[in-house]
Motif scaffolding. Sequence first.
Motif, PDB file in Angstrom:
ATOM      1  N   VAL A  12       0.844  -1.201   0.000  1.00  0.00           N
ATOM      2  CA  VAL A  12       0.000   0.000   0.000  1.00  0.00           C
ATOM      3  C   VAL A  12       0.875   1.246   0.000  1.00  0.00           C
ATOM      4  N   ALA A  13       1.909   1.232   0.835  1.00  0.00           N
ATOM      5  CA  ALA A  13       2.807   2.395   0.930  1.00  0.00           C
ATOM      6  C   ALA A  13       3.406   2.719  -0.434  1.00  0.00           C
ATOM      7  N   THR A  36      12.516  -1.823   7.229  1.00  0.00           N
ATOM      8  CA  THR A  36      13.603  -2.246   6.332  1.00  0.00           C
ATOM      9  C   THR A  36      13.924  -1.076   5.412  1.00  0.00           C
ATOM     10  N   LYS A  39      14.166  -1.078   1.386  1.00  0.00           N
ATOM     11  CA  LYS A  39      12.972  -0.955   0.528  1.00  0.00           C
ATOM     12  C   LYS A  39      12.674   0.522   0.256  1.00  0.00           C
ATOM     13  N   ASP A  63       7.248   0.620  16.625  1.00  0.00           N
ATOM     14  CA  ASP A  63       6.795   0.191  17.955  1.00  0.00           C
ATOM     15  C   ASP A  63       7.517   0.978  19.046  1.00  0.00           C
ATOM     16  N   PRO A  86      -1.637  -2.334  11.270  1.00  0.00           N
ATOM     17  CA  PRO A  86      -2.539  -1.814  12.312  1.00  0.00           C
ATOM     18  C   PRO A  86      -1.952  -1.977  13.720  1.00  0.00           C
ATOM     19  N   GLY A 160      -8.406   4.290   3.390  1.00  0.00           N
ATOM     20  CA  GLY A 160      -8.067   3.379   2.287  1.00  0.00           C
ATOM     21  C   GLY A 160      -9.292   3.333   1.393  1.00  0.00           C
ATOM     22  N   PHE A 161      -9.559   2.171   0.741  1.00  0.00           N
ATOM     23  CA  PHE A 161     -10.818   2.104  -0.014  1.00  0.00           C
ATOM     24  C   PHE A 161     -11.948   1.648   0.888  1.00  0.00           C
ATOM     25  N   PRO A 163     -12.041   0.308   4.788  1.00  0.00           N
ATOM     26  CA  PRO A 163     -12.712   1.589   4.957  1.00  0.00           C
ATOM     27  C   PRO A 163     -11.979   2.726   4.264  1.00  0.00           C
ATOM     28  N   PHE A 202      -3.279  -8.421   0.180  1.00  0.00           N
ATOM     29  CA  PHE A 202      -2.494  -7.524   1.009  1.00  0.00           C
ATOM     30  C   PHE A 202      -1.958  -8.344   2.164  1.00  0.00           C
TER      31      PHE A 202
END
Length: 419
Positions: A12-13, A36, A39, A63, A86, A160-161, A163, A202
């Motif tokens: 998604v990112a 990471t 990426k 975290d 999440p 997002g789409f 929700p 996903f």
Amino acid sequence: MSKLMIIGCGGVASVAIHKVCQNDGVFDELLIASRTVSKCDALKEKLQGQTKTKITTAQIDADDVEALTKLIKEYQPDALLNVALPYQDLTIMDACLAAGVDYIDTANFEPEDTEDPEWRKIYDKRCKELGFSAYFDYSWQWAYEDKFKQAGLTALLGTGFDPGVTSVFAAYAKKHYFDTIDTIDILDCNGGDHGYAFATNFNPEINLREVSAPGSYMENGKWVEIPAMSIKREYDFEGVGKKDMYLLHHEEIEALGRNMPEVKRIRFFMTFGQSYLDHMRCLENVGMLSTTPINYNGQEIVPIQFLKALLPDPASLGPRTKGKTNIGCIFTGKKDGKERSIYIYNVCDHQECFKEVGSQAISYTTGVPAMIGAMLVVTGQWKKPGVFTTDEFDPDPYMDALNKWGLPWKVVENPVLVD
Ligand code: NDP
């Protein structure tokens, strides 16, 4: 002109970052920070030269609230877009509060360890009181309302789409098409074929947890829970054709149920092929979807994380996935004393998405609205102190932006209804 910080650099990112870079008139600086960093660096390498947005990267464990707060304070973004997992929602919200920055995400909080006794106590109470047993819910993030209000900061949840866009569709229907909405059916159809017997579109851990949980819907303000996959309907989707879809619990039902209490019934359906369901049932029956660690040959293994390591990386599905998605909402209600029903939806083509940004349509349909939500916050169009979902703002600028940034939508009157 604004400065955005994005956390996470997965499927998604990657789309959100491509779209931020296309929208360089709004976003002139971007920090991509993730677990990471290689990426982030690879994406920066690919995109710089094609955009005026100045991209920097950083390694971060989201975290770790202290380290994250320090990074946000150093970079001083106008807003932070969380497209990690999440599990990190609350630590990232804490860091945003400590650093005085607006917060945006695409999925509500759920704990990584569902056996955590502290979390479990609150979860068990919620299951009993509210009557739905999904691991994710809004209560944890809605509890930040006063803190964000007092700090004068905006938290925009779930852009997002679904929700996200689906809740904007609800606000748009309410504003332009209905005096009262009676029912909302959210339909999520993925007609894409990646050629694998089993893969998730996903993050597998998040996806399989969502799909294997009991289904639920809201009727007259109360949750009705049913065994997983026990309500099935067939629907004929434009661009895809006839598909079986199943009633699932989904997070926008909770937010719409709270913010539009006049709606009598809210349901969510998602399409699944038989092969996906057979694999999922089998994996669940043998314990492979468990989040409880087991000891194997002296090593601690979390079954669902091991499964994730075996499954194709969702980001790798892009080149192989063919077909379309059709996601939208059927609304029924009344306008000027007459019954009315409409379907507002978007059709998205997997291959077109891949050509444009190198990702399949599931990441695309989430990453584009993530950028749009961030844009509306940093430009001040969707900015007010507190914690909000996407149905709580003026839907018009969001709907315009969907047309402009790759997710055009249609409104059809008198659609076939779902019984
Ligand atoms: P991915 O697993 O592809 O990407 C997650 C990214 O977050 C990875 O780059 C990962 O790092 C990074 N990450 C994980 N933990 C941490 C951490 N502790 N600190 C910093 N970075 C971390 O997930 P997706 O892109 O598929 O999903 C992203 C989000 O989008 C999820 O919250 C998902 O629920 C949501 N989503 C929302 C949808 C909607 O319509 N609303 C639809 C689909 C997804 P690493 O590279 O090291 O693994």
